[in-house]
Design a protein around this motif. Structure first.
Motif, short mmCIF file in Angstrom:
data_model
loop_
_atom_site.label_atom_id
_atom_site.label_comp_id
_atom_site.label_asym_id
_atom_site.label_seq_id
_atom_site.Cartn_x
_atom_site.Cartn_y
_atom_site.Cartn_z
N VAL A 54 0.85 -1.18 0.00
CA VAL A 54 0.00 0.00 0.00
C VAL A 54 0.89 1.24 0.00
O VAL A 54 1.90 1.29 0.69
CB VAL A 54 -0.92 0.00 1.25
CG1 VAL A 54 -1.67 1.31 1.37
CG2 VAL A 54 -1.87 -1.18 1.20
N ARG A 55 0.50 2.21 -0.80
CA ARG A 55 1.19 3.50 -0.83
C ARG A 55 0.27 4.56 -0.22
O ARG A 55 -0.95 4.38 -0.20
CB ARG A 55 1.52 3.90 -2.27
CG ARG A 55 2.50 2.97 -2.93
CD ARG A 55 2.73 3.41 -4.36
NE ARG A 55 3.62 2.52 -5.05
CZ ARG A 55 4.75 2.90 -5.62
NH1 ARG A 55 5.13 4.16 -5.57
NH2 ARG A 55 5.50 2.02 -6.24
N GLU A 56 0.85 5.64 0.22
CA GLU A 56 0.04 6.73 0.74
C GLU A 56 -0.44 7.58 -0.42
O GLU A 56 0.33 7.99 -1.28
CB GLU A 56 0.86 7.58 1.71
CG GLU A 56 0.02 8.60 2.42
CD GLU A 56 0.77 9.30 3.54
OE1 GLU A 56 0.43 10.45 3.82
OE2 GLU A 56 1.68 8.68 4.13
N ALA A 57 -1.75 7.81 -0.46
CA ALA A 57 -2.31 8.68 -1.49
C ALA A 57 -1.98 10.13 -1.16
O ALA A 57 -1.96 10.51 0.02
CB ALA A 57 -3.82 8.49 -1.57
N PRO A 58 -1.70 10.94 -2.16
CA PRO A 58 -1.39 12.34 -1.89
C PRO A 58 -2.60 13.08 -1.32
O PRO A 58 -3.75 12.67 -1.51
CB PRO A 58 -1.00 12.90 -3.26
CG PRO A 58 -1.54 11.95 -4.26
CD PRO A 58 -1.68 10.62 -3.58
N ALA A 59 -2.34 14.16 -0.62
CA ALA A 59 -3.42 15.00 -0.09
C ALA A 59 -4.32 15.43 -1.24
O ALA A 59 -3.84 15.78 -2.32
CB ALA A 59 -2.84 16.21 0.63
N GLY A 60 -5.62 15.37 -1.01
CA GLY A 60 -6.56 15.79 -2.04
C GLY A 60 -6.79 14.76 -3.13
O GLY A 60 -7.43 15.07 -4.14
N ALA A 61 -6.29 13.54 -2.95
CA ALA A 61 -6.45 12.50 -3.96
C ALA A 61 -7.92 12.18 -4.16
O ALA A 61 -8.69 12.11 -3.21
CB ALA A 61 -5.69 11.24 -3.54
N ALA B 240 -5.94 3.41 -6.36
CA ALA B 240 -4.66 3.05 -6.97
C ALA B 240 -3.56 2.94 -5.90
O ALA B 240 -2.78 1.99 -5.91
CB ALA B 240 -4.28 4.06 -8.04
N ALA B 241 -3.51 3.90 -5.00
CA ALA B 241 -2.50 3.86 -3.94
C ALA B 241 -2.71 2.65 -3.04
O ALA B 241 -1.74 1.98 -2.66
CB ALA B 241 -2.54 5.16 -3.13
N TRP B 242 -3.97 2.33 -2.71
CA TRP B 242 -4.25 1.15 -1.89
C TRP B 242 -3.76 -0.12 -2.57
O TRP B 242 -3.29 -1.05 -1.93
CB TRP B 242 -5.73 1.06 -1.55
CG TRP B 242 -5.98 -0.09 -0.62
CD1 TRP B 242 -6.45 -1.34 -0.92
CD2 TRP B 242 -5.70 -0.10 0.79
NE1 TRP B 242 -6.49 -2.11 0.21
CE2 TRP B 242 -6.03 -1.38 1.26
CE3 TRP B 242 -5.20 0.84 1.68
CZ2 TRP B 242 -5.88 -1.73 2.60
CZ3 TRP B 242 -5.07 0.49 3.01
CH2 TRP B 242 -5.40 -0.79 3.45
N LEU B 243 -3.85 -0.14 -3.89
CA LEU B 243 -3.44 -1.33 -4.64
C LEU B 243 -1.96 -1.30 -5.00
O LEU B 243 -1.47 -2.16 -5.76
CB LEU B 243 -4.32 -1.47 -5.89
CG LEU B 243 -5.79 -1.70 -5.58
CD1 LEU B 243 -6.60 -1.76 -6.87
CD2 LEU B 243 -6.02 -2.94 -4.73
N GLY B 244 -1.22 -0.32 -4.46
CA GLY B 244 0.23 -0.30 -4.62
C GLY B 244 0.75 0.46 -5.82
O GLY B 244 1.94 0.40 -6.13
N ARG B 245 -0.10 1.20 -6.49
CA ARG B 245 0.34 1.95 -7.66
C ARG B 245 0.85 3.33 -7.25
O ARG B 245 0.32 3.95 -6.33
CB ARG B 245 -0.79 2.10 -8.66
CG ARG B 245 -1.10 0.79 -9.39
CD ARG B 245 -2.53 0.78 -9.88
NE ARG B 245 -2.86 -0.26 -10.81
CZ ARG B 245 -3.04 -1.53 -10.50
NH1 ARG B 245 -2.88 -1.94 -9.26
NH2 ARG B 245 -3.36 -2.42 -11.42
N ALA B 246 1.82 3.81 -7.98
CA ALA B 246 2.30 5.18 -7.77
C ALA B 246 1.26 6.14 -8.30
O ALA B 246 0.73 5.96 -9.40
CB ALA B 246 3.62 5.39 -8.48
N VAL B 247 0.94 7.15 -7.51
CA VAL B 247 -0.07 8.12 -7.90
C VAL B 247 0.59 9.47 -8.10
O VAL B 247 1.40 9.89 -7.32
CB VAL B 247 -1.18 8.22 -6.83
CG1 VAL B 247 -2.22 9.24 -7.22
CG2 VAL B 247 -1.83 6.87 -6.63
#
Length: 189
Positions: free
Chosen positions: A168-175, A182-189
């Motif tokens: 899991v990646r952290e989604a940027p603020a305001g995502a 996408a961030a939950w599924l490990g993708r770069a956002v």
């Protein structure tokens, strides 16, 4: 999700809309799903849709291919529509939603199986949209509906092995909802 079929149809409509923007020149572009370029992603979605149709028809996962070969560069929309029609027909009978389906990573009901493919379709729609530079606006309600399901079904500690998602990646603020998914599924956002 008691009956995910209407949500699948909504997700499939959206994927088909994004797919109409694909030209042969786009097929080699990378996608956020790092194992796929656009051509491989389309092969995976068309093949996956056929595979889940096969499951809805009562077939098993063994020996079924989640990719397709031989689709001409200009025929991806037609190939997807054929697979989608087969999927819709295969899951038309309400009794199929209660049937048990065995997948390599889980045994679940037909309803859960269709629901898992809604997640797949929504996610790969975002992947394709990203690769194409967002040719159409995506329906945020689809991702907002799927995000809590993804969080419950794919917890952060179940990554790797049979669960093909990165950490899991952290989604940027305001995502938006798609970026959060996408961030939950490990993708770069």
């Amino acid at each position: 999700m008691n009956d995910p079929r209407p949500l699948f149809e909504q997700a499939a409509d959206q994927f088909a809309d994004v797919l109409t923007a694909v030209t042969p020149e786009h097929l080699g572009r990378p996608t956020p799903c790092t194992e796929f370029d656009v051509r491989a992603l389309l092969s995976h979605v068309v093949g996956g849709t056929r595979l889940y149709a096969h499951l809805g028809e009562g077939g098993g996962y063994e020996g079924a291919l989640p990719e397709v070969e031989g689709v001409a560069d200009t025929e991806w929309s037609a190939a997807y529509e054929d697979a989608r029609r087969r999927f819709t027909k295969a899951w038309l009978d309400d009794a199929g939603l209660a049937r048990t389906v065995a997948l390599p990573w889980a045994t679940m009901s037909g309803a859960e199986t269709v629901g898992s493919y809604v997640l797949e379709t929504v996610t790969h729609t975002w992947d394709l949209s990203q690769a194409l530079g967002h040719p159409v606006a995506l329906d945020q309600s689809l991702a907002a509906t799927i995000l809590p399901i993804a969080r419950a079904a794919l917890p952060a500690d179940l990554r790797g092995g049979a669960v093909p998602f990165a950490a899991v990646r952290e989604a940027p603020a305001g995502a938006d909802a798609y970026e959060q998914l996408a961030a939950w599924l490990g993708r770069a956002v």
